[in-house]
Design an enzyme around this catalytic site. Structure first.
Site, PDB file in Angstrom:
ATOM      1  N   HIS A  50      -9.758  27.947  72.656  1.00  0.00           N
ATOM      2  CA  HIS A  50     -10.101  28.426  71.316  1.00  0.00           C
ATOM      3  C   HIS A  50      -9.506  27.543  70.223  1.00  0.00           C
ATOM      4  CE1 HIS A  50     -11.463  32.098  73.439  1.00  0.00           C
ATOM      5  NE2 HIS A  50     -12.392  31.991  72.512  1.00  0.00           N
ATOM      6  N   CYS A 351     -24.449  30.572  71.821  1.00  0.00           N
ATOM      7  CA  CYS A 351     -23.397  30.029  70.959  1.00  0.00           C
ATOM      8  C   CYS A 351     -22.357  29.367  71.852  1.00  0.00           C
ATOM      9  CB  CYS A 351     -22.805  31.139  70.086  1.00  0.00           C
ATOM     10  SG  CYS A 351     -22.236  32.582  70.998  1.00  0.00           S
TER      11      CYS A 351
HETATM   12  C1  PEP Z   1     -18.191  31.588  73.969  1.00  0.00           C
HETATM   13  O1  PEP Z   1     -17.505  32.153  74.836  1.00  0.00           O
HETATM   14  O2  PEP Z   1     -19.037  30.714  74.216  1.00  0.00           O
HETATM   15  C2  PEP Z   1     -18.024  31.959  72.546  1.00  0.00           C
HETATM   16  C3  PEP Z   1     -18.848  31.560  71.608  1.00  0.00           C
HETATM   17  O3  PEP Z   1     -16.943  32.679  72.234  1.00  0.00           O
HETATM   18  P1  PEP Z   1     -15.447  32.111  72.237  1.00  0.00           P
HETATM   19  O4  PEP Z   1     -15.494  30.616  72.455  1.00  0.00           O
HETATM   20  O5  PEP Z   1     -14.894  32.484  70.913  1.00  0.00           O
HETATM   21  O6  PEP Z   1     -14.830  32.838  73.384  1.00  0.00           O
HETATM   22 MG    MG Z   2     -16.375  33.914  74.367  1.00  0.00          MG
END
Ligand code: PEP
Ligand code: MG
Length: 420
Positions: A50, A351
């Protein structure tokens, strides 16, 4: 820095510098001052941690898992960092330094040339950190916000949790900046590598497999309800076009409980209904998508976590940084399973890191995803790649993605087919 006595002067950098550290937390990375930090390099970490996702959303070039050697680079040495190739050049001088500067300037100039025009086979939306990124997002031609991660503004808080009013002000600001287009609010995704010290949560053996995302929200209505109330108030008072998306959902029953809480808040506040959806990022959810589509208004595939959990490869383990493959055939086949199960009933967006990678975006489009949420700095490149893809190249890419998959092969296929 938090522990330094106030009288100690902060180390002064002359102009933007490259920060080198063992690792950063997501809160560290969200607090980086873009005027001071041009790039960062960590000896540990993983490319989809993250901390890196935050840097990525802010457009900060990053190299991770570089090994302990980088920690002994003397302070003040001239370095160049290339996030595209994952290299840090230390001790640059003379013609090497000139070449690095010329390369950087050329790279910037190229990015400016990618105009926000052309037709893409999928809807492009932005992944934003806050209202300040909306102007750039719109200039890059994105229609609305596909992911606003509501926890990022509040990570690292030691003393106090965000209250309903803080959430309300944040949601109003972002919805106003966007105007007519929808804003997808992801409810708090705390846990895993995202800590909120003010919560005082117990340590877990396996935090990524622990009380994370919606699992925490359902256990802690004191966190979840203020956030729901803030969203419905913004919709009622400002006509904000919000959508609510729940992270880290495993079973349908979790969604129905969360949806029930949301609808109760809506009724209590006399607010309009908001579309409710889930992130498909846990394999159990992906394989049960046919059950979810009967209840949800939309789905969004979280490619970072889906790849992590499907391939049992930690996002944050530097020893596995090179093994992490979000285009593994298991991932591409799972994406296809999700889009096939949802086809004709609910829209499926994607995403995470893969959606913001031009090659990954094209592969996702080929697999039937209908919208992508892309970190703002990467929108021009992703748009450019998508505009080059026609039905026949997408079919070739899809077949290869489902047959063998794998980043190396798909990267070379997509770049050569689309002339990237
Ligand atoms: C993902 O898991 O791809 C996502 C968009 O959420 P995060 O990276 O914040 O876990
Ligand atoms: Mg995620």
């Amino acid at each position: 820095m938090r522990h330094l006595p106030a009288r100690d002067p902060r180390p002064q950098a002359e102009g933007p510098c490259i920060l080198i550290a063992r690792d950063l937390t997501p809160a560290d990375s969200a607090a980086l001052d873009l005027a001071e930090i041009a790039a960062f390099c960590t000896s540990a970490g993983g490319a989809t941690s993250h901390a890196v996702q935050v840097a990525y959303s802010l457009g900060i070039p990053t190299v991770v898992a570089a090994g302990d050697g980088v920690l002994s680079i003397p302070e003040g040495q001239m370095c160049a960092l290339d996030g595209d190739t994952g290299t840090l050049h230390a001790g640059l001088e003379g013609s090497d330094l000139d070449a690095a500067i010329a390369y950087r300037d050329q790279d910037r100039a190229q990015a400016c040339h990618l105009a926000a025009v052309g037709t893409t086979p999928v809807i492009l939306t932005g992944t934003v950190m806050g209202a300040s990124q909306v102007t750039e997002m719109r200039a890059a031609g994105a229609e609305g916000i596909g992911l606003f991660a509501t926890e990022l503004a509040f990570l690292g808080r030691e003393q106090r949790l965000a209250d309903e009013d803080e959430h309300y002000q944040a949601y109003r600001a972002i919805a106003r900046a966007v105007g007519e287009a929808p804003v997808t609010l992801r409810t708090l995704d705390i846990g895993g590598d995202k800590e909120m010290p003010a919560l005082g949560l117990p340590e877990e053996d396996n935090p990524f497999l622990g009380v994370r995302g919606l699992r925490l929200s359902l256990r802690r209505p004191d966190l979840f309800l203020p956030q729901l109330r803030a969203a419905y108030r913004a919709a009622r008072d400002d006509g904000a076009r919000l959508r609510l998306m729940f992270p880290m959902v495993t079973g349908v029953e979790e969604f129905t409980r969360a949806a029930q809480m949301a609808r109760e808040v809506q009724a209590e506040l006399g607010a309009p209904p908001l579309p409710l959806g889930v992130m498909v990022e846990v394999p159990a959810c992906a394989l049960a998508v046919d059950q979810f589509v009967q209840h949800v208004d939309f789905l969004s595939i979280g490619t970072n976590d889906l790849a992590q959990y499907l391939t049992a490869t930690s996002r944050t383990n530097s020893a596995l940084a090179r093994d992490f493959d979000p285009l593994h055939v298991a991932v591409t086949r799972t994406v296809q399973t999700i889009t096939a199960a949802a086809a004709g009933s609910v829209p499926v967006s994607a995403c995470g890191g893969l959606a913001g990678d031009p090659v990954g975006a094209v592969v996702l489009a080929s697999l039937g995803v209908t919208a992508l949420a892309v970190a703002v700095p990467y929108l021009p490149e992703v748009r450019d790649a998508l505009c080059r893809a026609d039905a026949s190249s997408l079919a070739t890419i899809r077949d290869q993605a489902l047959e063998t998959g794998g980043s190396r092969l798909l990267r070379s296929l997509v770049t050569s087919l689309l002339d990237l």
